[in-house]
Scaffold this active site. Structure first.
Site, short mmCIF file in Angstrom:
data_model
loop_
_atom_site.label_atom_id
_atom_site.label_comp_id
_atom_site.label_asym_id
_atom_site.label_seq_id
_atom_site.Cartn_x
_atom_site.Cartn_y
_atom_site.Cartn_z
N LYS A 116 0.80 -0.89 -0.07
CA LYS A 116 0.26 -0.25 -0.16
C LYS A 116 0.68 1.60 0.04
CE LYS A 116 -4.22 -1.76 2.44
NZ LYS A 116 -5.03 -1.65 3.00
N GLU A 200 -3.07 7.28 8.22
CA GLU A 200 -3.88 8.30 7.42
C GLU A 200 -4.90 9.25 8.21
OE1 GLU A 200 -4.55 5.85 3.86
OE2 GLU A 200 -6.21 5.96 4.71
N ARG A 292 -6.92 -8.31 -9.45
CA ARG A 292 -8.00 -9.67 -9.57
C ARG A 292 -9.19 -9.14 -9.70
NH1 ARG A 292 -7.92 -8.94 -4.34
NH2 ARG A 292 -10.36 -9.07 -3.51
#
Lengths: 507, 164
Positions: A116, A200, A292
């Protein structure tokens, strides 16, 4: 085009991919673990190879065994489904090295998106909007403290290698930061073998909206509209819909263009999903990219008229996309329910076991992607997703109505499922008004629902119970005048002689 | 045929007989007009008067459930003439079996034989589909016997322990 595709998965998604193969005239090879011999994907396959013990590391996650089957069967491509090896860059690389086409992005694109923090650094360069925060893991508590103060509380701590809610902590105030940081670090280390944690700004009650993209191997990338995935429990999606009730054409175009930029920045190919958090002012922020096919891809298929698995296979075979962005249009509304083997009366704990009775819905606007059948025993070893029930209509209200109708026809006997949860969601006033956010489901489940006792229905049940017992129906356990207490040995064929002789004797 | 049926703690007395394919039914002494077709095993199409119902029957672990539409009823049916039926109703006193509610694997035992246990206290932990579930004692007492060990695979309804 490929002649033979190996499907490295199980359950409903293996069946979904297998169906696409057969529709395209491609032979389907499947693999199965020791407990999956009787699974639906093996029943429907053209070739099936056992690959070992139930534990995923011995079978569905075992790269050498799967590549060995690819070689033995002569498969020219591998579809990984979702979960298991689908986002494993090493597997994608190993396929390439073995000369088998991996139906998905390249290992390099997966690696760029897998972490990430690394994805964030790449995306910052591409001008993608982010939730304010650190793009790198925090080294020390002091660094975390100053970063959190700058961003402003509440903040969210997240594992760089994370997923599924592991290594995540919401921190409301500075005095909770130290203990939360330690907890997130150790959980991240335990779950992913990597203790890197970043910070965050926490968006309160966000919506979770994701954009489907598709990229061929000739530089063409398109977006196929968004999916609203705000209904979650334990950070797992439960119900998804497309389009999102709050996204208008202008917002869709802006989100779609960002998603395409994200994909292009990573040289992404094949199907992928860019996830966004959306705040109450409809600002959207890049969250991560899933490299995916998603569980919830059918809702996008229904509103675009495209078959994503067909397109995945065509792209992997080197074909160009046969349409451009301006050809993509959205029509109608689709909602998906994830039917899990879990017990609503026991905190949605998994509930495997034998399916003794299966009545499946059909009719207008209903699609069912299922991996179960009557008589099959759901193994205890894997994710409890049994099937996906998708309702489609000209608008959201009609999709809800059709899905509600279909759920009333759906019956899975012998095991517990979460079907009743969806009945409750679909009649909830806030859901019908499309007031959705990621806290919706927890709030709804906290409210206890009074279901007044219907005495007429009780009497119907009483009469039915007697008739079942008199007829010696399998689950009544009364075939021989005795109540069978043993679920495993319930007689499938009750003796009509005994039942009849009892009736005669008692008259 | 005479049945005693219990639903939600309420007892009903059901008298059923069939002649020439027609049911005659008395519920707590009151005559009810019933017509029924077994559409397939465990699925009954029922008409009571002219109202139509589809009723599904299933057994989950040791419980018999009947579904009228989407409403579930936990049902106990006893044949008052059957000795076995009677013995089942007297299950509330004496030793109580603790059973696994789902198939899985025993990962931890929280008590040993001879330990005293409170109602609602955990006895064992059973894992299924990567989730762990604590199996609790339904009553206060002493752990008389433990029939499984850590690592034992169990089926739904298997007896894990007996609390006296």
């Amino acid at each position: 085009m490929f002649k033979k595709i190996l499907i490295a998965n199980r359950g409903e998604i293996a069946v979904r991919v297998l169906r696409a193969c057969h529709e395209m005239g491609i032979a389907a090879v499947v693999v199965y673990s020791d407990v999956d011999r009787a699974s639906l994907h093996v029943r429907k396959a053209d070739e099936a190879y056992p690959i070992g013990a139930a534990a995923a590391s011995e079978s569905y996650l075992n790269i050498p065994k799967i590549l060995d089957v690819a070689a033995r069967s002569g498969a020219d491509a591998i579809h990984p489904g979702y979960g298991f090896l689908s986002e494993n860059a090493k597997f994608a690389q190993a396929c390439a090295d073995a000369g088998v086409k991996f139906i998905g992005p390249t290992a390099a694109a997966m690696e760029a998106m897998g972490s990430k923090t690394r994805a964030r650094q790449a995306m910052e360069k591409a001008g993608v909007p982010f939730v304010p925060g650190t793009s790198r893991g925090v080294e020390s508590f002091a660094e975390a403290e100053s970063a959190a103060a700058k961003i402003g509380y509440p903040v969210m701590l997240k594992a760089a290698a994370g997923g599924g809610g592991k290594g995540m902590r919401l921190v409301h105030a500075p005095d909770q930061l130290k203990s939360s940081l330690e907890a997130a670090r150790s959980e991240a280390d335990r779950s992913f073998g990597d203790s890197e944690v970043y910070i965050e700004k926490a968006i309160v009650n966000p919506r979770h909206i994701e954009m489907q993209i598709l990229a061929d191997e000739h530089g063409n990338t398109v977006y196929l509209g968004e999916r609203e995935c705000s209904l979650q429990r334990r950070h797992q999606k439960v119900l998804e819909e497309a389009p999102s009730p709050i996204v208008d054409p202008d917002m869709r175009r802006r989100m779609g263009e960002v998603a395409v930029r994200v994909a292009q920045a990573a040289n992404y190919t094949n199907a992928g999903t860019v996830e966004f958090l959306v705040d109450q002012q409809k600002n959207f922020y890049f969250l991560e990219m899933n490299t995916r096919l998603q569980v919830e891809h059918p809702v996008t298929e229904l509103i675009t008229g495209l078959d994503l698995v067909h397109l995945q296979i065509r792209i992997a075979a080197g074909e160009r996309l046969r349409f451009t962005q301006s050809d993509v249009s959205i029509r109608g509304h689709a909602i998906e329910c994830r039917i899990y083997a879990e017990d609503p009366d026991n905190n949605y704990f998994p509930s495997p076991g034998k399916i003794t009775l299966l009545l499946a819905p059909s009719g207008p606007g209903i699609r069912r992607d299922s991996g179960m059948y009557e008589g099959w025993t759901v193994p205890i070893d894997y994710d409890p997703l049994l099937a996906k029930l998708i309702g489609y209509g000209t608008d959201r209200d009609q999709a809800i109505a059709r899905l509600t109708r279909a759920l009333s026809e759906y019956f899975v006997g012998g095991i517990k499922t979460n079907i009743s949860l969806f009945r409750r969601i679909l009649r909830d006033a806030d859901f019908r008004a499309a007031k959705l956010d990621t806290g919706f489901l927890d709030r709804m489940l906290k409210r206890t629902e009074d279901t007044p006792l219907d005495s007429r229905k009780s009497e119907v049940a009483v009469i039915a119970a007697g008739i079942f017992a008199a007829l010696g129906s399998p689950s009544s356990g009364m075939a021989n005048g005795v109540s069978s207490g043993d679920s495993g040995t319930t007689e499938a064929t009750p003796s009509k002689w005994k039942a009849t002789s009892r009736r005669e004797a008692l008259r | 045929m005479l049945y005693e049926v219990t639903i939600d703690g309420k007892n009903y007395r059901l008298d059923l007989s069939r002649a020439d394919g027609r049911w005659s039914c008395r519920l707590d002494g009151r005559a009810v007009e019933v017509e029924a077709i077994l559409a397939r095993p465990d699925v009954l199409s029922l008409r009571i008067g002219n109202l139509a119902y589809e009723v599904k029957s299933e057994r989950v672990a040791n419980d018999l459930h009947l579904w009228v539409g989407s409403t579930r009823f936990a049902v106990e049916v006893r044949d008052p003439r059957s000795l076995r039926g009677r013995s089942r109703t007297a299950d509330h006193q004496g030793p109580k079996k603790i059973t696994a509610p789902m198939p899985g694997k025993v990962v931890r035992l929280l008590l040993r034989e001879g330990d005293s246990v409170e109602a609602g206290a955990g006895v064992a932990v059973v894992e299924a589909m990567k989730m762990q579930n604590e199996i609790k004692s339904p009553k206060k007492g002493t752990v008389q016997k433990i029939l499984v060990s850590e690592g034992t695979p169990v089926n739904a309804g298997d007896v894990l322990a007996i609390v006296e």
